[in-house]
Scaffold this active site. Structure first.
Site, PDB file in Angstrom:
ATOM      1  N   CYS A   4       2.530  -2.702  15.486  1.00  0.00           N
ATOM      2  CA  CYS A   4       2.394  -2.343  14.070  1.00  0.00           C
ATOM      3  C   CYS A   4       1.612  -3.409  13.306  1.00  0.00           C
ATOM      4  CB  CYS A   4       3.792  -2.192  13.456  1.00  0.00           C
ATOM      5  SG  CYS A   4       3.765  -1.908  11.677  1.00  0.00           S
ATOM      6  N   CYS A  48       3.639   8.365   1.115  1.00  0.00           N
ATOM      7  CA  CYS A  48       4.257   7.408   2.019  1.00  0.00           C
ATOM      8  C   CYS A  48       4.278   6.070   1.289  1.00  0.00           C
ATOM      9  CB  CYS A  48       3.381   7.347   3.275  1.00  0.00           C
ATOM     10  SG  CYS A  48       3.888   6.124   4.475  1.00  0.00           S
ATOM     11  N   CYS A  81       7.655  -5.446  15.172  1.00  0.00           N
ATOM     12  CA  CYS A  81       7.245  -4.465  16.192  1.00  0.00           C
ATOM     13  C   CYS A  81       5.813  -4.802  16.652  1.00  0.00           C
ATOM     14  CB  CYS A  81       7.313  -3.036  15.643  1.00  0.00           C
ATOM     15  SG  CYS A  81       8.967  -2.584  15.069  1.00  0.00           S
ATOM     16  N   CYS A  85       6.722  -7.352   6.668  1.00  0.00           N
ATOM     17  CA  CYS A  85       7.916  -6.786   7.308  1.00  0.00           C
ATOM     18  C   CYS A  85       8.471  -7.814   8.279  1.00  0.00           C
ATOM     19  CB  CYS A  85       7.561  -5.505   8.068  1.00  0.00           C
ATOM     20  SG  CYS A  85       8.988  -4.698   8.836  1.00  0.00           S
ATOM     21  N   GLU A 145       0.825  -1.203   0.000  1.00  0.00           N
ATOM     22  CA  GLU A 145       0.000   0.000   0.000  1.00  0.00           C
ATOM     23  C   GLU A 145       0.861   1.254   0.000  1.00  0.00           C
ATOM     24  OE1 GLU A 145      -3.431  -2.358   2.564  1.00  0.00           O
ATOM     25  OE2 GLU A 145      -2.610  -0.526   3.414  1.00  0.00           O
ATOM     26  N   CYS A 164      -0.366   5.839  10.104  1.00  0.00           N
ATOM     27  CA  CYS A 164       0.916   5.212  10.436  1.00  0.00           C
ATOM     28  C   CYS A 164       0.712   3.843  11.050  1.00  0.00           C
ATOM     29  CB  CYS A 164       1.673   6.028  11.484  1.00  0.00           C
ATOM     30  SG  CYS A 164       2.177   7.625  10.942  1.00  0.00           S
TER      31      CYS A 164
END
Ligand code: SAH
Length: 377
Positions: free
Chosen positions: A122, A108, A119, A115, A95, A361
């Site tokens: 996230c 962004c 974390c 990933c 995205e 975010c």
């Protein structure tokens, strides 16, 4: 069996020239093709009318303009925030988010599908690592945003005024910032990430200024060390999120490999060498890292070896489903900021965008099924 098409967006001009020669075409055709891709931002070989028809046919058979397929675009914030979902050939999704402000427009972009950094707060981390994006795949998200931006002036609704965009005249024609803060860890895909910068920066092509790129990292020290010697002045943002190793390791497994002291040593060396200001991102999570003691610790830590050019960006958590974590109260966010400021650490609260379309975010989850259901329903 057909071979995978050559992604022409992956090739810089010298590489494209070699490829064009390998196709039996004169070298100057490479320049024409390159201009069509990066200056005119054409999406199809058919639209490149200065190329001879037989060459266009050959391109259609053997090459592709990137490999990302745009599945859908969702708009929020009165048309000022737009999230695109793209599919890769294996059907992984990534995205990108365009955010328009008065006189400014930021995209962004994602550097990986999924990933590997894990974390805990996230949404992308929940997917695990899927695959690296190629330089052209990363850059293509920026080309999408530039084309999408051109539609914004004619496509605003009253919600835009809440973000101080009062009319088409407030919308810039060109993107002003590219931030590598989408899905993935750019320094875990360093070479492709860095090549995407070169492709977008090339004055003969898209011509995007080096100082208008920002790369954000969980704190992979070798990446910071590499960027230190980079001739381009790319901005660096560090996802810090805590000044306490125990808390940070709990939030970000990478901290066990590169603890805070090592990370800050690398950042200080980076600013000493480049004289560039570093931003620290700090996600505020209620009861986790938002005590004012934590603010004190952060300020002491950042200032202990002398001031260096830096800035703290406070980001109230965008809660991820089933994480059990919530964002700090508005009052606490402001107190945390004021506390840092009073101790001499410049701090701001990041403006929230795209919450209504899961584009904020850390919320990029490539959850295509959900996206499509929402788009159809
Ligand atoms: N891997 C890179 C870039 C992607 S994340 C990095 O971690 O820096 C971009 C920013 O969004 C990071 O600062 C990240 O910590 C933050 N973020 C992740 N999840 C978030 C969430 N749920 N709420 C608010 N910010 C989040």
């Amino acid at each position: 069996m057909n071979e995978a098409p050559i992604n022409v967006l992956d090739l810089d001009l010298p590489a494209l020239t070699e490829q064009v020669k390998a196709w039996g075409q004169p070298a100057f055709r490479a320049k024409q093709l390159y201009r069509q891709l990066w200056v005119n931002q054409r999406e199809s070989f058919d639209d490149m009318s200065d190329l001879p028809a037989p060459f266009r046919e050959l391109l259609k058979e053997t090459a592709a303009i990137s490999t990302l397929r745009n599945l859908l675009v969702r708009r929020g914030d009165g048309g000022l925030t737009r999230k695109a979902v793209f599919a890769l050939p294996g059907n992984e999704t990534v995205e990108a988010v365009l955010m328009v402000y008065p006189g400014r427009a930021t995209v962004c972009v994602s550097s990986q599908a999924g990933c590997p950094m894990g974390c805990t707060f996230c949404a992308t981390a929940k997917l695990g690592f899927r695959q690296d994006l190629s330089p052209g795949d990363i850059a293509q998200q920026v080309l999408w945003a530039q084309r999408e931006l051109a539609k914004v002036p004619n496509d605003l609704d009253s919600g835009a005024e809440r973000h101080r965009v009062r009319g088409p005249g407030d919308v810039p024609e060109r993107l002003t910032n590219v931030v590598y803060m989408g899905m993935g860890e750019p320094f875990n895909n360093y070479q492709n990430w860095r090549r995407s910068v070169d492709l977008l920066h090339d004055p003969a092509g898209f011509n995007f200024g080096a100082r208008n790129f920002t790369v954000s990292t969980v704190g992979l020290v070798p990446g910071i060390v590499k960027l230190m010697d980079d001739p381009l002045q790319i901005n660096l943002a560090i996802s810090l999120h805590s000044a306490d190793d125990a808390i940070r390791s709990d939030m970000m497994p990478v901290n066990r490999r590169y603890p805070i002291a090592d990370l800050l040593d690398a950042v200080r060396a980076y600013t000493a060498k480049t004289h560039r200001r570093v931003s620290f991102e700090y996600v505020l999570i209620a009861g986790k890292n938002d005590d004012l003691h934590e603010a004190r610790k952060l300020a002491d830590m950042l200032l202990e070896k002398g001031k260096f050019p830096m800035h703290v960006n406070l980001i109230p958590l965008n809660p991820v489903v089933d994480s059990g974590m919530t964002r700090s109260s508005r009052d606490r966010v402001n107190e945390f900021r004021d506390y840092l400021e009073n101790l001499g650490v410049p701090a701001t609260v990041r403006i929230q965008r795209g919450k209504d379309i899961d584009a904020a975010c850390g919320q990029l989850a490539g959850d295509l099924a959900k996206e499509l259901a929402a788009a159809e329903g």
